[in-house]
Write an enzyme that holds these catalytic residues in place. Sequence first.
Site, short mmCIF file in Angstrom:
data_model
loop_
_atom_site.label_atom_id
_atom_site.label_comp_id
_atom_site.label_asym_id
_atom_site.label_seq_id
_atom_site.Cartn_x
_atom_site.Cartn_y
_atom_site.Cartn_z
N ASP A 62 0.83 -1.21 0.00
CA ASP A 62 0.00 0.00 0.00
C ASP A 62 0.86 1.26 0.00
OD1 ASP A 62 -2.38 1.40 0.07
OD2 ASP A 62 -3.20 0.25 1.73
N ASP A 110 -10.80 2.04 -3.32
CA ASP A 110 -11.37 1.80 -1.99
C ASP A 110 -12.89 1.86 -2.05
OD1 ASP A 110 -9.03 1.40 -0.66
OD2 ASP A 110 -8.92 3.38 0.27
C1 GLA Z 1 -5.82 1.84 2.23
C2 GLA Z 1 -6.22 0.67 1.34
C3 GLA Z 1 -7.27 -0.15 2.05
C4 GLA Z 1 -6.72 -0.64 3.37
C5 GLA Z 1 -6.26 0.53 4.20
C6 GLA Z 1 -5.54 0.07 5.45
O1 GLA Z 1 -6.86 2.73 2.37
O2 GLA Z 1 -6.67 1.13 0.10
O3 GLA Z 1 -7.67 -1.23 1.24
O4 GLA Z 1 -5.65 -1.52 3.12
O5 GLA Z 1 -5.38 1.38 3.48
O6 GLA Z 1 -5.09 1.12 6.22
#
Ligand code: GLA
Length: 729
Positions: free
Chosen positions: A477, A547
């Site tokens: 990420d 997301d």
């Molecule tokens: C980001 C990712 C999510 C999740 C969060 C965790 O927003 O896109 O899918 O992994 O971080 O903090």
Amino acid sequence: MIRYEEQEKAFYLDNGRITYCFGIVKGQYLESRYFGRKIRRYRGSARPWYFDRGFCSNPDPEDKIFSLDTLPQEYPCMNQGDFRQPAFVLQTPDGRRVSRLVYRDYTILPGKPPLAGLPAVYAEQPGEAETLAVRLEDRVSGAQVRLYYTIFRDYDAICRHVEVENPGSESLWLERLMAMSLDLPRRDYDLVTLSGSHLQEKVPHRRPVSSDTVLLESSRGASSPQQTPCVILTDPNTDEASGQVWAVNFVYSGDFQATVQAGQYGGVRVQMGMNPLTFGWELAPGQRFVSPECVLVYSAEGLNGMSGVFHRLYRQRLCRGPWRDRLRPVLLNSWEAFQFSIDEEKCLALAKQAAELGIELFVLDDGWFRNRIDDRRALGDWTEDPDKFPHGLARLADQVRTAGVAFGIWFEPEMVSYDSDLYRSHPDWIIRSPACDPILSRHQLVLDLSRPEVCDYLVESVARVLRRTGASYVKWDMNRHITDLGSAWLPAGRQRELSHRYMLGLYRVLDQLTGQFPEVLFEGCSSGGGRFDAGMLYYMPQTWASDNTDAVCRMQIQYGTSLLFPPVTMGSHVSAVPNHQTGRTTPLSTRFAVAMAGNLGYEMDIRTLSEEDRAELRQQIARYKALRQTLQQGSFYRLLDPCRGNDAAWNFVSQDGSKVIVCQYRVSADPLRRTTAVPLQGLDPEAVYRRQSDGALFGGDELMYAGLSDHPVRQDFTSLVTVLDRVEA
Ligand code: GLA
């Protein structure tokens, strides 16, 4: 595939379907001539009119008709009388930015040489591709500029990048460097771009090219969801299925700039490369700078034809490693189920239930490392939390595997929290200016990946967890963008190199980790699709697309993303309702019908599902597995654009043409229950297909020219998935 015609002074790149041609004018200038459908020769039929125009400067004072301001140029530089955007701006030791780039010579190489330290499309066999390197020299500074062009036997794409070398005895400074520049002869194109934001990534925008300059860029330290490094020009009447398309996409994950500039006297200049806002590079004597590459695609078969080229090329010759050709597992991710409040018991219970449903991989998302109770702390300290996992992560991973699913884990390696051991021991490892406090985003700071020891730390800390847990999947990420560009490591004169050095550091880390753990499936993520780009796909063959998991929003996001990227690269999950981003409640069947059109996963607390939903999930997963070869490795065609109306549709065709999967969606219920018959694409018109649901037979021609109707349901957010098998006629 590449030839030089001495009489015409022209280079031809030609694979039998597309032709790219440029020539040498007056023994020194490179003239863009043609890029498009294969032609035998280009003899100048679309050449601009040249005459003595006001304000045009003339490199040869005796030839007032010739001016670089009107010449379609292949790689224009600054201060040479072409007042359109330059591709190359170099500062010499005297502080001037005057160049005279002139043609010197060329070489033709078999295959495609790799780009040192950078992601790039590759050829597996030398016969698959040919590369032309054209050498230019800056007569002012002595810099050697090499333009690289690769053409592929099996893909209708050209890769371009640039290398600049300083053979002199004093430093030179690159101030603007485009990986490609191309002057197309007409002005009546439509321009399609993909812009968006967090939760609404890659929305297509289409408008006619006008008499000005459109600038697309990111200075966020990542390719970003805001604008995609991609320019698509089409004929005005081009649609998904027909018409000409010229597209450029950057194989890079950091800052970029792309411009589309209408010429004063006709023609359009397209450029893509480093963003001069955050790029500058000192070329010390003897040093060479290699730009990332651009992929140029031409299609005579509409936007689907263009996407088909990108999809095949990226799936087969950009993605790497054993996972390139393997079917991808159905996963369950802990994030939307638990967020930070995870522990051993919950994870194990979830993994066990996942196994029962047929899910193949459990992913432990954020929250597993020490002190990570919320997003204010602990990034950088990649050691497991003994409170949440009293028996250790290695044991949890083993138990998950014993339950019957593989174990995967989340990291956000490029970041650090103030409240972390890493920051406390290395406050100088972050990107910042000493003059002020750095701006926080999600309470976190960005590590300075231009520093080799930071990269080594990341490789070692991720590798340690992978070794300990035997994880077979990593979600990588990156949840904030970069501000306060400054490095305690780089000297003052090299601070403008930080953005690109950051990317080079990250690419090195990814290269080492994917090399050390070839069996691990890596998935990129940046708050969803914030760094969904071709550069990342070279290291990680899939990316979490957004997301936003709301089925209606996802139709649009996946539709836009599919312009460049194949469905197998798009992580797409079924999540709980009401959706946590939009509050919308869509049927489970529709959430599945949208998510299955990508790389399927689930992201919900399956422990709380009703028996009915559990049974539906089991069926969905079995169905997906039966269809996934076609969904993940077949061809994909967009049919109805969800941004334009109430319906969306696309269809898949398996590699061998034997199976067709059609997905049709309707957003709001239609009181009149009108039928939408959607013409399919990519079928064999001569073949006959049997619909699995009722055994009905249809000709390929009928399905493609009359269409396939959806079903009239009295409900919002409906979907219909139809599977057709080709039968002998
Ligand atoms: C980001 C990712 C999510 C999740 C969060 C965790 O927003 O896109 O899918 O992994 O971080 O903090």
